[in-house]
Design an enzyme around this catalytic site. Structure first.
Site, PDB file in Angstrom:
ATOM      1  N   ARG A  13       0.923  -1.188   0.017  1.00  0.00           N
ATOM      2  CA  ARG A  13       0.044  -0.125  -0.071  1.00  0.00           C
ATOM      3  C   ARG A  13       0.856   1.401  -0.010  1.00  0.00           C
ATOM      4  O   ARG A  13       1.132   1.921  -0.992  1.00  0.00           O
ATOM      5  CB  ARG A  13      -1.067   0.049   1.337  1.00  0.00           C
ATOM      6  CG  ARG A  13      -2.176   1.129   1.070  1.00  0.00           C
ATOM      7  CD  ARG A  13      -1.736   2.372   1.554  1.00  0.00           C
ATOM      8  NE  ARG A  13      -1.415   2.455   3.064  1.00  0.00           N
ATOM      9  CZ  ARG A  13      -0.670   3.704   3.420  1.00  0.00           C
ATOM     10  NH1 ARG A  13      -0.673   4.617   2.849  1.00  0.00           N
ATOM     11  NH2 ARG A  13      -0.332   3.519   4.651  1.00  0.00           N
ATOM     12  N   ASP A  14       1.460   1.629   1.173  1.00  0.00           N
ATOM     13  CA  ASP A  14       2.151   2.917   1.208  1.00  0.00           C
ATOM     14  C   ASP A  14       3.562   2.673   0.059  1.00  0.00           C
ATOM     15  O   ASP A  14       3.881   3.805  -0.179  1.00  0.00           O
ATOM     16  CB  ASP A  14       2.878   3.049   2.604  1.00  0.00           C
ATOM     17  CG  ASP A  14       3.040   4.348   3.039  1.00  0.00           C
ATOM     18  OD1 ASP A  14       3.304   5.098   2.325  1.00  0.00           O
ATOM     19  OD2 ASP A  14       3.339   4.397   4.273  1.00  0.00           O
ATOM     20  N   HIS A 210       8.661   6.859   8.441  1.00  0.00           N
ATOM     21  CA  HIS A 210       9.400   7.120   7.203  1.00  0.00           C
ATOM     22  C   HIS A 210      10.848   7.569   7.730  1.00  0.00           C
ATOM     23  O   HIS A 210      11.026   8.091   8.847  1.00  0.00           O
ATOM     24  CB  HIS A 210       8.732   8.291   6.574  1.00  0.00           C
ATOM     25  CG  HIS A 210       7.461   7.577   5.976  1.00  0.00           C
ATOM     26  ND1 HIS A 210       7.309   7.215   4.361  1.00  0.00           N
ATOM     27  CD2 HIS A 210       6.355   7.484   6.481  1.00  0.00           C
ATOM     28  CE1 HIS A 210       6.251   6.779   4.357  1.00  0.00           C
ATOM     29  NE2 HIS A 210       5.554   7.031   5.389  1.00  0.00           N
ATOM     30  N   CYS A 241       3.519   9.292   0.969  1.00  0.00           N
ATOM     31  CA  CYS A 241       2.291   9.649   0.604  1.00  0.00           C
ATOM     32  C   CYS A 241       2.062  10.891  -0.601  1.00  0.00           C
ATOM     33  O   CYS A 241       3.057  11.882  -0.570  1.00  0.00           O
ATOM     34  CB  CYS A 241       1.712  10.230   1.743  1.00  0.00           C
ATOM     35  SG  CYS A 241       0.055  10.744   1.554  1.00  0.00           S
TER      36      CYS A 241
HETATM   37  N1  COA Z   1     -12.962   4.990  -2.504  1.00  0.00           N
HETATM   38  C1  COA Z   1     -13.178   5.033  -4.136  1.00  0.00           C
HETATM   39  N2  COA Z   1     -13.793   6.065  -4.446  1.00  0.00           N
HETATM   40  C2  COA Z   1     -14.111   7.094  -3.576  1.00  0.00           C
HETATM   41  C3  COA Z   1     -13.878   7.002  -2.296  1.00  0.00           C
HETATM   42  C4  COA Z   1     -13.340   5.726  -1.927  1.00  0.00           C
HETATM   43  N3  COA Z   1     -12.852   5.768  -0.609  1.00  0.00           N
HETATM   44  N4  COA Z   1     -14.246   8.114  -1.707  1.00  0.00           N
HETATM   45  C5  COA Z   1     -15.071   8.855  -2.683  1.00  0.00           C
HETATM   46  N5  COA Z   1     -14.645   8.189  -3.830  1.00  0.00           N
HETATM   47  C6  COA Z   1     -15.018   8.636  -5.204  1.00  0.00           C
HETATM   48  C7  COA Z   1     -16.432   9.035  -5.342  1.00  0.00           C
HETATM   49  O1  COA Z   1     -17.390   8.028  -5.525  1.00  0.00           O
HETATM   50  C8  COA Z   1     -16.409  10.056  -6.262  1.00  0.00           C
HETATM   51  O2  COA Z   1     -16.431   9.542  -7.480  1.00  0.00           O
HETATM   52  P1  COA Z   1     -16.885  10.149  -8.998  1.00  0.00           P
HETATM   53  O3  COA Z   1     -15.952  11.346  -9.275  1.00  0.00           O
HETATM   54  O4  COA Z   1     -16.538   8.998  -9.909  1.00  0.00           O
HETATM   55  O5  COA Z   1     -18.290  10.426  -8.909  1.00  0.00           O
HETATM   56  C9  COA Z   1     -15.218  10.849  -6.085  1.00  0.00           C
HETATM   57  O6  COA Z   1     -14.301  10.046  -5.386  1.00  0.00           O
HETATM   58  C10 COA Z   1     -15.239  12.165  -5.307  1.00  0.00           C
HETATM   59  O7  COA Z   1     -16.136  12.117  -4.303  1.00  0.00           O
HETATM   60  P2  COA Z   1     -16.202  13.064  -3.097  1.00  0.00           P
HETATM   61  O8  COA Z   1     -17.474  12.397  -2.159  1.00  0.00           O
HETATM   62  O9  COA Z   1     -16.524  14.084  -3.654  1.00  0.00           O
HETATM   63  O10 COA Z   1     -14.985  12.566  -2.515  1.00  0.00           O
HETATM   64  P3  COA Z   1     -14.151  13.787  -1.694  1.00  0.00           P
HETATM   65  O11 COA Z   1     -13.403  14.743  -2.779  1.00  0.00           O
HETATM   66  O12 COA Z   1     -14.768  14.071  -0.373  1.00  0.00           O
HETATM   67  O13 COA Z   1     -12.820  12.733  -1.247  1.00  0.00           O
HETATM   68  C11 COA Z   1     -11.014  11.140  -1.737  1.00  0.00           C
HETATM   69  C12 COA Z   1     -11.906  12.378  -2.120  1.00  0.00           C
HETATM   70  C13 COA Z   1     -10.815  11.457  -0.129  1.00  0.00           C
HETATM   71  C14 COA Z   1     -11.935   9.878  -1.592  1.00  0.00           C
HETATM   72  C15 COA Z   1     -10.022  11.041  -2.605  1.00  0.00           C
HETATM   73  O14 COA Z   1      -9.027  12.144  -2.528  1.00  0.00           O
HETATM   74  C16 COA Z   1      -9.096   9.667  -2.059  1.00  0.00           C
HETATM   75  O15 COA Z   1      -9.404   8.747  -2.199  1.00  0.00           O
HETATM   76  N6  COA Z   1      -7.801  10.056  -1.571  1.00  0.00           N
HETATM   77  C17 COA Z   1      -6.976   9.390  -1.513  1.00  0.00           C
HETATM   78  C18 COA Z   1      -6.225   9.445  -0.139  1.00  0.00           C
HETATM   79  C19 COA Z   1      -5.027   8.544   0.031  1.00  0.00           C
HETATM   80  O16 COA Z   1      -5.215   7.219  -0.401  1.00  0.00           O
HETATM   81  N7  COA Z   1      -3.818   8.935   0.807  1.00  0.00           N
HETATM   82  C20 COA Z   1      -2.789   8.223   0.883  1.00  0.00           C
HETATM   83  C21 COA Z   1      -2.728   7.672   1.998  1.00  0.00           C
HETATM   84  S1  COA Z   1      -3.059   7.848   3.487  1.00  0.00           S
HETATM   85 ZN    ZN Z   2       3.228   6.088   5.423  1.00  0.00          ZN
END
Ligand code: COA
Ligand code: ZN
Length: 303
Positions: A13-14, A210, A241
């Protein structure tokens, strides 16, 4: 009886989430199988996040099904990182038995990573804990930027203490303190983990370091000294990240395992097979640095 330490391998994952080279599910599966063959008992196998935000973690549901349907090399349990309730639902639908929910010790980091504030992320985590209890799913809570935030700088330990009290009381499996950008030093780790261990007992705590400032292994030692026996680490020292500027690789699993073994602590991990997994990580990503100990270890295994 030697002291038992749990290594939670977060490379799949990370380690893979911010690589330029995006691995297909088959490559991610191959890496997880190699890690299991080395005896890793806990693996963070992927995340249920937006594939637009983190393309390398797309199809984690397919990966989970493949993990269930192909032959195992060991008996690892898998956890999946989730940023919100949607992630929890997707993990549950895919059949996950454990989820790792992220909360934050800084407001800006919460908004950058999850597009919600610290309070909303904590509220979502509380709701997820309730849902998971009913669903029979284990919950690990990881506190991002527990020591320093790339946007706001130093983090007040009082903020972390408040989060810890809230979630330990909620009955989670583990509370993991993450140094997301690799900025902590051993004195800081000693102070924070020492205080948390006195308050809650060390058994519920874990650490995620890290190695940006080359202090990750020293930080592992400081946390061990405070009684912590759960460490996240990443094969080959991969990691970082995409939403935290300046974050470099996680502490390498190889380095942690060799240090613990030399100190007489037990991880259940075979270093020869771990080296093979590390070489595979390098082959698959083209970038895994392999930790500091890999070349020395190669000499030991070969001799
Ligand atoms: N898994 C998959 N898709 C997701 C999701 C999740 N956990 N949460 C939201 N989504 C999707 C929604 O279905 C939507 O899809 P669409 O554009 O096809 O309609 C889109 O993401 C935006 O949805 P929204 O509710 O507006 O999300 P948001 O803007 O509030 O949040 C995150 C977006 C947080 C989900 C997104 O930025 C994300 O997954 N970030 C990853 C964080 C990460 O992995 N960081 C590194 C590790 S810590
Ligand atoms: Zn980390």
């Amino acid at each position: 009886m030697p002291d038992q330490v749990t290594i939670n391998e977060v490379g799949p994952r990370d380690g893979l989430q911010s690589q330029n080279r995006i691995l297909p599910v088959s490559g991610r599966l191959q890496l997880i199988r190699a890690l299991e063959a080395a005896g890793l008992s806990r693996i963070e196998a992927g995340s249920f996040v937006s594939p637009k935000a983190v393309p390398a973690m797309a199809e984690t549901d397919v990966l989970l099904h493949s993990l269930e349907q192909t032959e195992r090399n060991g008996r690892a349990s898998y956890s999946f990182l989730i940023p919100n309730t949607r992630g929890y639902e997707l993990a549950r639908e895919a059949g996950a038995e454990s989820v790792t929910m992220v909360v934050y010790a800084s407001e800006t980091m919460a908004r950058r990573n999850a597009r919600m504030g610290m309070a909303d992320a904590e509220l979502a985590a509380c709701q997820i804990i309730d849902l998971a209890r009913a669903d029979g799913i284990e919950v690990i809570v990881i506190v991002a930027v527990s020591f320093r935030c790339p946007f706001e700088g130093a983090v007040d330990p009082a903020v972390v203490h408040k989060i810890a009290a809230r979630f330990v009381d909620a009955g989670i499996h583990r509370l993991v303190l993450a140094d997301t950008i690799g900025a902590a030093d051993p004195a800081q780790v000693s102070a924070l983990l020492g205080a948390l261990a006195r308050e809650h007992g060390p058994g519920v705590l874990g650490c995620h370091f890290h190695d940006t400032r080359a202090m990750a292994l020293a930080n592992v030692y400081a946390a061990l000294d405070a009684g912590v026996r759960w460490f996240d680490s990443s094969i080959g020292g991969l990691g970082g990240c995409p939403f935290a500027p300046g974050a470099s690789g996680n502490v390498a699993t190889e380095d942690v395992v060799v240090m613990l073994r030399q100190m007489g602590m037990e991880t259940g991990i075979d270093t020869g097979a771990l080296l093979a997994a590390s070489d595979l990580a390098t082959e698959l990503t083209g970038t895994a640095p392999g930790g500091r100990v890999r070349e020395w270890l190669r000499g030991q295994v070969g001799s």
